[in-house]
Design a protein around this motif. Sequence first.
Motif, PDB file in Angstrom:
ATOM      1  N   GLY A 206       1.410  18.293  26.408  1.00 14.89           N
ATOM      2  CA  GLY A 206       1.099  19.556  27.058  1.00 14.89           C
ATOM      3  C   GLY A 206      -0.391  19.859  27.042  1.00 14.89           C
ATOM      4  N   PRO A 207      -0.755  21.058  27.501  1.00 16.01           N
ATOM      5  CA  PRO A 207      -2.165  21.372  27.633  1.00 16.01           C
ATOM      6  C   PRO A 207      -2.842  21.721  26.309  1.00 16.01           C
ATOM      7  CG  PRO A 207      -0.865  23.227  28.345  1.00 16.01           C
ATOM      8  CD  PRO A 207       0.092  22.119  28.066  1.00 16.01           C
ATOM      9  N   GLY A 208      -2.089  22.067  25.273  1.00 14.87           N
ATOM     10  CA  GLY A 208      -2.692  22.450  24.006  1.00 14.87           C
ATOM     11  C   GLY A 208      -3.022  21.249  23.143  1.00 14.87           C
ATOM     12  N   ALA A 209      -3.770  21.515  22.066  1.00 17.24           N
ATOM     13  CA  ALA A 209      -4.126  20.444  21.132  1.00 17.24           C
ATOM     14  C   ALA A 209      -2.885  19.982  20.389  1.00 17.24           C
ATOM     15  CB  ALA A 209      -5.166  20.954  20.148  1.00 17.24           C
ATOM     16  N   ASP A 210      -2.820  18.698  20.132  1.00 19.43           N
ATOM     17  CA  ASP A 210      -1.661  18.113  19.477  1.00 19.43           C
ATOM     18  C   ASP A 210      -2.142  16.990  18.560  1.00 19.43           C
ATOM     19  OD1 ASP A 210       0.913  17.527  18.798  1.00 19.43           O
ATOM     20  OD2 ASP A 210       1.428  16.545  20.675  1.00 19.43           O
ATOM     21  N   ASP A 211      -1.368  16.677  17.543  1.00 14.09           N
ATOM     22  CA  ASP A 211      -1.716  15.597  16.627  1.00 14.09           C
ATOM     23  C   ASP A 211      -1.737  14.250  17.321  1.00 14.09           C
ATOM     24  OD1 ASP A 211      -1.760  17.472  14.641  1.00 14.09           O
ATOM     25  OD2 ASP A 211       0.249  17.009  13.896  1.00 14.09           O
ATOM     26  N   ARG A 212      -0.975  14.119  18.389  1.00 11.46           N
ATOM     27  CA  ARG A 212      -0.854  12.837  19.076  1.00 11.46           C
ATOM     28  C   ARG A 212      -1.922  12.630  20.142  1.00 11.46           C
ATOM     29  NH1 ARG A 212       4.642  13.226  21.602  1.00 11.46           N
ATOM     30  NH2 ARG A 212       4.102  15.411  21.697  1.00 11.46           N
ATOM     31  N   ASP A 213      -2.777  13.603  20.359  1.00 10.61           N
ATOM     32  CA  ASP A 213      -3.825  13.459  21.364  1.00 10.61           C
ATOM     33  C   ASP A 213      -4.833  12.406  20.916  1.00 10.61           C
ATOM     34  OD1 ASP A 213      -2.737  15.355  22.974  1.00 10.61           O
ATOM     35  OD2 ASP A 213      -4.017  16.983  22.315  1.00 10.61           O
ATOM     36  N   PRO A 214      -5.472  11.717  21.857  1.00 14.77           N
ATOM     37  CA  PRO A 214      -6.498  10.733  21.494  1.00 14.77           C
ATOM     38  C   PRO A 214      -7.663  11.409  20.788  1.00 14.77           C
ATOM     39  CG  PRO A 214      -5.882  10.512  23.800  1.00 14.77           C
ATOM     40  CD  PRO A 214      -5.227  11.747  23.293  1.00 14.77           C
ATOM     41  N   GLN A 215      -8.205  10.747  19.775  1.00 14.23           N
ATOM     42  CA  GLN A 215      -9.316  11.267  19.002  1.00 14.23           C
ATOM     43  C   GLN A 215     -10.536  10.372  19.222  1.00 14.23           C
ATOM     44  OE1 GLN A 215      -9.114  14.063  17.026  1.00 14.23           O
ATOM     45  NE2 GLN A 215      -7.080  14.317  17.880  1.00 14.23           N
ATOM     46  N   PRO A 216     -11.743  10.947  19.151  1.00 14.59           N
ATOM     47  CA  PRO A 216     -12.941  10.107  19.241  1.00 14.59           C
ATOM     48  C   PRO A 216     -12.994   9.121  18.076  1.00 14.59           C
ATOM     49  CG  PRO A 216     -13.496  12.418  19.555  1.00 14.59           C
ATOM     50  CD  PRO A 216     -12.067  12.372  19.136  1.00 14.59           C
ATOM     51  N   LEU A 217     -13.507   7.941  18.332  1.00 14.41           N
ATOM     52  CA  LEU A 217     -13.532   6.887  17.334  1.00 14.41           C
ATOM     53  C   LEU A 217     -14.359   7.280  16.110  1.00 14.41           C
ATOM     54  CD1 LEU A 217     -12.679   4.027  16.603  1.00 14.41           C
ATOM     55  CD2 LEU A 217     -14.747   3.217  17.727  1.00 14.41           C
ATOM     56  N   GLY A 218     -15.459   7.972  16.316  1.00 17.50           N
ATOM     57  CA  GLY A 218     -16.294   8.390  15.195  1.00 17.50           C
ATOM     58  C   GLY A 218     -15.563   9.329  14.255  1.00 17.50           C
ATOM     59  N   ARG A 219     -14.790  10.250  14.796  1.00 18.27           N
ATOM     60  CA  ARG A 219     -14.034  11.187  13.978  1.00 18.27           C
ATOM     61  C   ARG A 219     -12.949  10.469  13.183  1.00 18.27           C
ATOM     62  NH1 ARG A 219     -11.511  15.778  17.290  1.00 18.27           N
ATOM     63  NH2 ARG A 219     -13.706  16.163  17.670  1.00 18.27           N
ATOM     64  N   VAL A 220     -12.276   9.519  13.829  1.00 20.28           N
ATOM     65  CA  VAL A 220     -11.233   8.765  13.142  1.00 20.28           C
ATOM     66  C   VAL A 220     -11.839   7.907  12.028  1.00 20.28           C
ATOM     67  CG1 VAL A 220      -9.494   6.959  13.447  1.00 20.28           C
ATOM     68  CG2 VAL A 220      -9.706   8.774  15.131  1.00 20.28           C
ATOM     69  N   ALA A 221     -12.985   7.268  12.303  1.00 17.52           N
ATOM     70  CA  ALA A 221     -13.627   6.417  11.298  1.00 17.52           C
ATOM     71  C   ALA A 221     -14.123   7.236  10.114  1.00 17.52           C
ATOM     72  CB  ALA A 221     -14.781   5.649  11.936  1.00 17.52           C
ATOM     73  N   SER A 222     -14.706   8.404  10.359  1.00 16.61           N
ATOM     74  CA  SER A 222     -15.184   9.228   9.245  1.00 16.61           C
ATOM     75  C   SER A 222     -14.021   9.759   8.421  1.00 16.61           C
ATOM     76  CB  SER A 222     -16.055  10.372   9.759  1.00 16.61           C
ATOM     77  OG  SER A 222     -15.294  11.260  10.542  1.00 16.61           O
ATOM     78  N   ARG A 223     -12.923  10.129   9.066  1.00 14.83           N
ATOM     79  CA  ARG A 223     -11.749  10.591   8.328  1.00 14.83           C
ATOM     80  C   ARG A 223     -11.164   9.465   7.478  1.00 14.83           C
ATOM     81  NH1 ARG A 223      -7.338  12.254  12.083  1.00 14.83           N
ATOM     82  NH2 ARG A 223      -8.957  13.632  12.867  1.00 14.83           N
ATOM     83  N   LEU A 224     -11.105   8.255   8.032  1.00 19.14           N
ATOM     84  CA  LEU A 224     -10.588   7.103   7.298  1.00 19.14           C
ATOM     85  C   LEU A 224     -11.476   6.764   6.104  1.00 19.14           C
ATOM     86  CD1 LEU A 224      -8.500   4.759   7.200  1.00 19.14           C
ATOM     87  CD2 LEU A 224     -10.138   3.457   8.554  1.00 19.14           C
ATOM     88  N   SER A 225     -12.790   6.801   6.298  1.00 17.57           N
ATOM     89  CA  SER A 225     -13.693   6.476   5.189  1.00 17.57           C
ATOM     90  C   SER A 225     -13.625   7.532   4.093  1.00 17.57           C
ATOM     91  CB  SER A 225     -15.126   6.331   5.692  1.00 17.57           C
ATOM     92  OG  SER A 225     -15.626   7.572   6.133  1.00 17.57           O
ATOM     93  N   ALA A 226     -13.416   8.785   4.455  1.00 18.28           N
ATOM     94  CA  ALA A 226     -13.284   9.831   3.438  1.00 18.28           C
ATOM     95  C   ALA A 226     -11.970   9.696   2.672  1.00 18.28           C
ATOM     96  CB  ALA A 226     -13.373  11.205   4.089  1.00 18.28           C
ATOM     97  N   GLN A 227     -10.889   9.361   3.373  1.00 24.43           N
ATOM     98  CA  GLN A 227      -9.595   9.210   2.711  1.00 24.43           C
ATOM     99  C   GLN A 227      -9.573   8.015   1.767  1.00 24.43           C
ATOM    100  OE1 GLN A 227      -6.888   8.859   5.979  1.00 24.43           O
ATOM    101  NE2 GLN A 227      -6.673  11.072   6.253  1.00 24.43           N
ATOM    102  N   ARG A 228     -10.219   6.932   2.143  1.00 27.08           N
ATOM    103  CA  ARG A 228     -10.194   5.723   1.328  1.00 27.08           C
ATOM    104  C   ARG A 228     -11.296   5.688   0.273  1.00 27.08           C
ATOM    105  NH1 ARG A 228      -7.271   1.358   4.351  1.00 27.08           N
ATOM    106  NH2 ARG A 228      -5.618   2.613   5.254  1.00 27.08           N
ATOM    107  N   GLY A 229     -12.228   6.662   0.294  1.00 30.74           N
ATOM    108  CA  GLY A 229     -13.309   6.679  -0.685  1.00 30.74           C
ATOM    109  C   GLY A 229     -14.452   5.745  -0.353  1.00 30.74           C
TER     110      GLY A 229
END
Length: 165
Positions: free
Chosen positions: A43-66
């Motif tokens: 739908g038109p609203g934000a959703d968890d399944r929406d595509p995310q920018p690669l930089g945001r995904v990489a920074s989130r992954l690096s923070a989660q893994r330490g």
Amino acid sequence: MARAALEAARAQQAERGRTGPRRAVRRGTGTDPARRRRRGWSGPGADDRDPQPLGRVASRLSAQRGWAPNLANGSVFGRWAELVGAEVAEHATPTALRDGELTVQADSTAWATQLRLLQRQLLGRIAAGLGDGVVKGMRIHGPSAPSWRRGPRHVSGRGPRDTYG
């Protein structure tokens, strides 16, 4: 044909009693992702399944893994010329970063002395570019002295000093 289909859909909606505005559906508020009902489209609203920018995904992954501190340490080496300037980077290279202490190898003793004098400014530039706490101190080395242990005519012993006595 398209207008007829639109009119038919509006008529079906009116029969079901939905003539007013749609109510807002809040997405991503459920605590258990397995219990949430999956829809076929986001739908038109934000959703968890929406595509995310690669930089945001990489920074989130690096923070989660330490990995964030190691990435910050690696960026000192990758962005060295940008952080300290082209002239300094031409005559000095970082060799190691352990426990916040950066070891720098200068190509001459004059540049090693100059880097020792500029140490506070260089630490300030690095902190401005990468953040505080990544590099806390610097250890600056000049070129290494020649070794007496190499060469085709090496004789074991104390070297040139053993002729004095």
